[in-house]
Design a protein around this motif. Sequence first.
Motif, mmCIF file in Angstrom:
data_model
loop_
_atom_site.group_PDB
_atom_site.id
_atom_site.type_symbol
_atom_site.label_atom_id
_atom_site.label_comp_id
_atom_site.label_asym_id
_atom_site.label_seq_id
_atom_site.Cartn_x
_atom_site.Cartn_y
_atom_site.Cartn_z
ATOM 1 N N GLN A 1 -12.196 -4.812 2.199
ATOM 2 C CA GLN A 1 -11.685 -3.490 1.827
ATOM 3 C C GLN A 1 -12.808 -2.482 1.799
ATOM 4 O OE1 GLN A 1 -8.848 -2.643 1.928
ATOM 5 N NE2 GLN A 1 -7.676 -4.514 1.696
ATOM 6 N N GLN B 1 -9.822 10.304 4.226
ATOM 7 C CA GLN B 1 -8.733 10.583 3.269
ATOM 8 C C GLN B 1 -8.408 12.063 3.135
ATOM 9 O OE1 GLN B 1 -7.447 7.887 3.000
ATOM 10 N NE2 GLN B 1 -8.944 6.268 2.655
ATOM 11 N N SER C 1 -13.041 -2.203 6.592
ATOM 12 C CA SER C 1 -13.375 -0.792 6.626
ATOM 13 C C SER C 1 -14.596 -0.537 5.748
ATOM 14 C CB SER C 1 -12.266 0.021 5.967
ATOM 15 O OG SER C 1 -11.105 0.119 6.684
ATOM 16 N N ASP D 1 -8.969 7.092 8.349
ATOM 17 C CA ASP D 1 -7.688 7.105 7.629
ATOM 18 C C ASP D 1 -7.612 8.420 6.866
ATOM 19 O OD1 ASP D 1 -7.366 4.457 8.341
ATOM 20 O OD2 ASP D 1 -7.695 3.653 6.326
ATOM 21 N N TYR E 1 -5.112 6.926 -5.723
ATOM 22 C CA TYR E 1 -3.797 6.727 -5.096
ATOM 23 C C TYR E 1 -3.515 5.265 -4.764
ATOM 24 C CZ TYR E 1 -7.201 6.729 -1.369
ATOM 25 O OH TYR E 1 -8.325 6.458 -0.638
ATOM 26 N N CYS E 2 -4.507 4.399 -4.909
ATOM 27 C CA CYS E 2 -4.462 3.118 -4.184
ATOM 28 C C CYS E 2 -4.134 1.917 -5.068
ATOM 29 C CB CYS E 2 -5.799 2.902 -3.485
ATOM 30 S SG CYS E 2 -5.809 1.439 -2.441
ATOM 31 N N PRO F 1 -13.159 5.841 6.730
ATOM 32 C CA PRO F 1 -12.021 6.464 6.050
ATOM 33 C C PRO F 1 -12.399 7.768 5.344
ATOM 34 C CG PRO F 1 -12.053 4.112 5.633
ATOM 35 C CD PRO F 1 -13.362 4.450 6.289
ATOM 36 N N ARG G 1 -12.766 9.753 -4.665
ATOM 37 C CA ARG G 1 -13.619 9.367 -3.543
ATOM 38 C C ARG G 1 -14.995 9.977 -3.841
ATOM 39 N NH1 ARG G 1 -11.563 5.496 -0.089
ATOM 40 N NH2 ARG G 1 -12.689 6.340 1.689
ATOM 41 N N VAL H 1 0.815 -1.213 0.000
ATOM 42 C CA VAL H 1 0.000 0.000 0.000
ATOM 43 C C VAL H 1 0.853 1.270 0.000
ATOM 44 C CG1 VAL H 1 -0.470 0.425 2.462
ATOM 45 C CG2 VAL H 1 -2.271 0.763 0.773
ATOM 46 N N ARG H 2 2.010 1.203 0.649
ATOM 47 C CA ARG H 2 2.958 2.326 0.592
ATOM 48 C C ARG H 2 4.349 1.782 0.310
ATOM 49 N NH1 ARG H 2 -0.960 3.603 3.948
ATOM 50 N NH2 ARG H 2 -0.190 2.012 5.361
ATOM 51 N N ARG I 1 2.190 5.079 -5.983
ATOM 52 C CA ARG I 1 2.269 3.653 -6.262
ATOM 53 C C ARG I 1 2.181 3.431 -7.756
ATOM 54 N NH1 ARG I 1 4.866 2.460 -3.622
ATOM 55 N NH2 ARG I 1 4.488 0.267 -3.240
ATOM 56 N N ILE J 1 -4.863 10.844 4.301
ATOM 57 C CA ILE J 1 -3.598 10.950 3.564
ATOM 58 C C ILE J 1 -3.186 12.419 3.522
ATOM 59 C CG2 ILE J 1 -2.473 10.665 1.314
ATOM 60 C CD1 ILE J 1 -4.376 8.331 0.763
ATOM 61 N N PHE K 1 -1.468 8.990 6.976
ATOM 62 C CA PHE K 1 -0.432 8.480 6.083
ATOM 63 C C PHE K 1 0.118 9.593 5.223
ATOM 64 C CE2 PHE K 1 -3.561 5.001 6.641
ATOM 65 C CZ PHE K 1 -2.738 4.103 7.307
ATOM 66 N N LYS K 2 1.435 9.550 5.010
ATOM 67 C CA LYS K 2 2.034 10.487 4.057
ATOM 68 C C LYS K 2 1.898 9.866 2.673
ATOM 69 C CE LYS K 2 5.233 10.707 7.277
ATOM 70 N NZ LYS K 2 6.549 10.626 7.832
ATOM 71 N N TYR K 3 1.411 10.657 1.740
ATOM 72 C CA TYR K 3 1.164 10.147 0.398
ATOM 73 C C TYR K 3 2.422 9.487 -0.173
ATOM 74 C CZ TYR K 3 0.532 9.988 -4.615
ATOM 75 O OH TYR K 3 0.491 9.569 -5.922
ATOM 76 N N SER K 4 2.227 8.320 -0.767
ATOM 77 C CA SER K 4 3.320 7.554 -1.367
ATOM 78 C C SER K 4 2.853 7.095 -2.752
ATOM 79 C CB SER K 4 3.609 6.364 -0.439
ATOM 80 O OG SER K 4 4.307 5.333 -1.071
HETATM 81 N N1 SAH Z 1 -10.135 -0.221 1.832
HETATM 82 C C1 SAH Z 1 -9.792 0.636 2.860
HETATM 83 C C2 SAH Z 1 -8.365 1.135 2.817
HETATM 84 C C3 SAH Z 1 -7.264 0.158 2.670
HETATM 85 S S1 SAH Z 1 -5.697 0.870 2.529
HETATM 86 C C4 SAH Z 1 -10.683 1.827 2.733
HETATM 87 O O1 SAH Z 1 -10.942 2.301 1.667
HETATM 88 O O2 SAH Z 1 -11.048 2.261 3.773
HETATM 89 C C5 SAH Z 1 -5.561 1.690 4.091
HETATM 90 C C6 SAH Z 1 -5.268 3.141 3.993
HETATM 91 O O3 SAH Z 1 -4.002 3.349 3.412
HETATM 92 C C7 SAH Z 1 -6.197 3.954 3.123
HETATM 93 O O4 SAH Z 1 -7.395 4.267 3.752
HETATM 94 C C8 SAH Z 1 -5.365 5.190 2.830
HETATM 95 O O5 SAH Z 1 -5.560 6.172 3.819
HETATM 96 C C9 SAH Z 1 -3.948 4.661 2.904
HETATM 97 N N2 SAH Z 1 -3.314 4.638 1.588
HETATM 98 C C10 SAH Z 1 -3.694 3.895 0.510
HETATM 99 N N3 SAH Z 1 -2.894 4.163 -0.526
HETATM 100 C C11 SAH Z 1 -1.988 5.075 -0.118
HETATM 101 C C12 SAH Z 1 -0.900 5.754 -0.745
HETATM 102 N N4 SAH Z 1 -0.608 5.551 -2.021
HETATM 103 N N5 SAH Z 1 -0.179 6.625 0.001
HETATM 104 C C13 SAH Z 1 -0.478 6.845 1.308
HETATM 105 N N6 SAH Z 1 -1.493 6.251 1.932
HETATM 106 C C14 SAH Z 1 -2.249 5.372 1.244
#
Ligand code: SAH
Length: 452
Positions: free
Chosen positions: A201, A271, A242, A309, A163-164, A269, A283, A48-49, A345, A311, A340-343
């Motif tokens: 998820q 975000q 979640s 959660d 981002y995911c 969550p 979203r 995820v990161r 992917r 970001i 979370f700090k954005y990463s």
């Molecule tokens: N399915 C869950 C989230 C799973 S990932 C939901 O939607 O609630 C868990 C968390 O990781 C996410 O809610 C998001 O805040 C964080 N996350 C996901 N991708 C990320 C990224 N590229 N950089 C930083 N944080 C991220």
Amino acid sequence: MKVFIKTYGCQMNVRDSEALAGMLTNAGAELTASEADADVMIFNTCSVRDQAERKAIGKITFMKKYKKHNPDLVVGVIGCMAQHRGQELLDKIAHLDFALGTGQLHRLLEVIEDVRQNRRKIALLEDSSDVLEAMGMHSDYANLRPHTGMIAITRGCNRFCSYCIVPYVRGREYSRQAEDIIKEAKMLADKGVREVMLLGQNVAAYGCGGNVNPPPADVSPFGDLLQEIAKIDSIKRIRYTSPYPTFFTDKLIDIIASEPKICRNVHLPLQSGSDRVLKNMNRQYTADSYLEIVNKLKNKVGELTFSTDVIVGFPGETDEDFMATKDLMNTVGFDHAFIFKYSPRAGAKSAEWADDVPQSVKEERNQILLADLEKRSIAGNLACVGRTLEVMVDGVSPRNPARWSGRTSTARTVVFSHTEGMKPGDLIQVPIERAGRVTLFGPGLVGADEEL
Ligand code: SAH
Ligand code: SF4
Ligand code: F3S
């Protein structure tokens, strides 16, 4: 055969590792917590990161030393990073024997046997829904808290938040059959489980056929499932994680309000609190519509805690966007959050955009939100002093062996003294006398508590 399993990532991974541990012990294997003792090492990974991937790769690389002493050792990577980069890892890491993707976990035994007999590298990475039922099994493998049990009710994700990486590594969203889930819950109940955690998820989209749009207000297959599980007498608490915010239909909220077994903590969550950023994240809610769901929950359910959660440093996030997040978090009053700090992917949409918020700014925004959270969490805990709360006993406190601990329905941790006959899974009433930063305290032992 002694097997060492190391798990990274979310609760879905924890649950998968638990099911695999069950599968292995049923087949006669023994689990070991010691790397040095292992005949087989399995790393269940997260993508995820970037940091999550790096940590696991570092660890797997380091395992080379054990292969020197034990050339028969089998080392495998499974789960999300295996799905994402399995072949590349097998090519790069000489002592890595197999990579098993998230749709192929049920073939673990077969793959271990194949490697042991043929000493060849194996990659199984196809998406498959066969894994769904196979992973439902619960064996006698004891988890750390035998009075709690996790049940995966959906797998995969169709939402593609920009981002995911999860939709790419976990594949399409599937819901298990309700009968199978109920059967699993009853089996857990028969084994003494008193609290179940439903996992997915996007759990609240259970039974919606993978549709990304929420059902009408008077529909919630997830709510129906919660009600069915609540009918199991010895299951006293139901948690879930979640849920995607827009799937809190009126029907689901009414069911939560009317069923006290459904815990009074919602992990919702967020975000971001900025509509512009939310839109870029794909979203499907705004700050206002998110708040509307929160308020409906607060009004209909009564006492509830919220966690989330967030970001920070998403591409293009301005100070103003960030302030909108900070303000919304204060308005909702989250007392727990993962920030979370954005990463970026590779493969996810947002990786095409410049990662333009400097690391130092991400760090600063992270610290600001953490400081707010701490204030709210202390205030929330202090407000519990003087009340008597119902607590499910977990057992000896992990931080103070002289005391026991447990949790409230609102997910607060409470520390108290053990009394004759008290056992994990019991529901007890605890008068709250003091509050710490993250913990509430019942009567008894003061000195050692304060040191925590
Ligand atoms: N399915 C869950 C989230 C799973 S990932 C939901 O939607 O609630 C868990 C968390 O990781 C996410 O809610 C998001 O805040 C964080 N996350 C996901 N991708 C990320 C990224 N590229 N950089 C930083 N944080 C991220
Ligand atoms: Fe990722 Fe969004 Fe799916 Fe959650 S809902 S797993 S954040 S794509
Ligand atoms: Fe990580 Fe996979 Fe979970 S990417 S967060 S372990 S679904």
